[in-house]
Design an enzyme around this catalytic site. Structure first.
Site, PDB file in Angstrom:
ATOM      1  N   ASP A  45       0.822  -1.212   0.000  1.00  0.00           N
ATOM      2  CA  ASP A  45       0.000   0.000   0.000  1.00  0.00           C
ATOM      3  C   ASP A  45       0.854   1.259   0.000  1.00  0.00           C
ATOM      4  OD1 ASP A  45      -2.502  -1.200  -0.119  1.00  0.00           O
ATOM      5  OD2 ASP A  45      -2.641  -1.422   2.056  1.00  0.00           O
ATOM      6  N   THR A  72      -9.470   2.934   5.773  1.00  0.00           N
ATOM      7  CA  THR A  72      -9.147   1.529   6.030  1.00  0.00           C
ATOM      8  C   THR A  72      -7.693   1.350   6.455  1.00  0.00           C
ATOM      9  OG1 THR A  72      -8.740   1.269   3.651  1.00  0.00           O
ATOM     10  CG2 THR A  72     -10.911   0.633   4.468  1.00  0.00           C
TER      11      THR A  72
END
Length: 281
Positions: free
Chosen positions: A69, A181
């Site tokens: 990520d 998230t």
């Protein structure tokens, strides 16, 4: 079509993923680009085209980030400056932002869809952080916290010059829907659909039974000031990057950025698939 590969070779199997992805892209008739800094590593592969990173960024049609990520977020920041869309292939641990997995059986079909232009581009809201004359953008979140001393902070939040509240906490997270998230989720914040245009505020370990996340309309401007016990240091961190030192009581402004990141969405992929696949296993 020209596709810029943006890898993090510190991730396991990222190098193999670069070769496999580039070879497939080339087979499909597109031109895979890599920054010159990787030429020594991949010079034996004739289907790769090496060029200066800034030139590749300007020339490419899309960017494929290969890593976790963090890699995808870094690629998105570069993509934003060149107004290019980005998609990620996960070679990290969670890879929640990734649209593809390296071992995914349908990856070849997904790459074909990319080359054929069979995808949609979804803008992702970013945050703007202004402090001491500096203005920076964040895709995931802005975290304000203390370092060194395990002391609680006194945090005051104003929204459009109206007092929101005074918080006693270890810190506070301001997140976009994309960042909902990430750290904010771990701190008890809500999962927010990326298509919503809101700004979330989540206290970190608040010393209160009533302190909860607050969602603000994206057009609101938040002013933040923090007091810290003597000897403590306050820092603001954007997207988990380099920390910015903040003096006690200095005002920080957080609002929606005028810029946005563009993420590629492939048919059949949605937020809830990612939640079920990444968090509920």
């Amino acid at each position: 079509m020209k596709i810029l590969l943006y890898p993090n070779l510190k991730k396991q199997n990222a190098g193999d993923c670069v070769v496999q992805t580039a070879e497939e892209i080339s087979r499909l008739g597109a031109s895979p680009l890599l920054s010159l800094e990787y030429k020594d590593r991949f010079s034996n592969y004739g289907f790769l085209n090496f060029t200066d990173f800034d030139e590749a960024l300007a020339e490419c049609d899309i960017i494929i980030a290969i890593g976790g990520d963090g890699t995808i977020i870094h690629a998105a920041h570069h993509a934003m400056t060149a107004d290019k869309p980005v998609i990620g292939i996960n070679t990290g641990r969670l890879g929640f932002l990734a649209g593809l997995e390296p071992a995914q059986p349908a990856q070849s079909d997904c790459l074909k869809a990319l080359v054929d232009g069979d995808y949609t581009v979804t803008p992702r809201m970013m945050l703007n952080f202004t402090h001491n004359g500096k203005s920076l953008n964040a895709l995931n979140d802005i975290v304000i916290s203390r370092m060194s001393l395990p002391k609680i902070l006194d945090i005051t939040i104003h929204c459009d010059d109206r007092l929101v509240g005074n918080y006693r906490a270890d810190g506070i997270i301001f997140s976009t829907p994309t960042g909902s998230t990430a750290y904010a989720l771990s701190a008890g914040g809500p999962i927010i659909d990326p298509l919503l245009d809101v700004l979330a505020m989540t206290p970190i370990c608040p010393h209160s039974l009533l302190s909860r996340s607050v969602l603000f309309h994206s057009e609101k401007k938040l002013a933040v000031s923090v007091k810290c016990p003597k000897g403590g240091k306050i820092y603001a961190s954007l997207d988990g990057g380099k920390s910015i030192a903040v003096e006690p009581a200095e005002q920080m402004i957080i609002k929606k950025s005028t810029q946005s990141a563009k993420f590629i969405s492939l048919s059949g992929h949605c937020l809830f698939d990612a939640i079920n696949n990444k968090f509920l296993v």
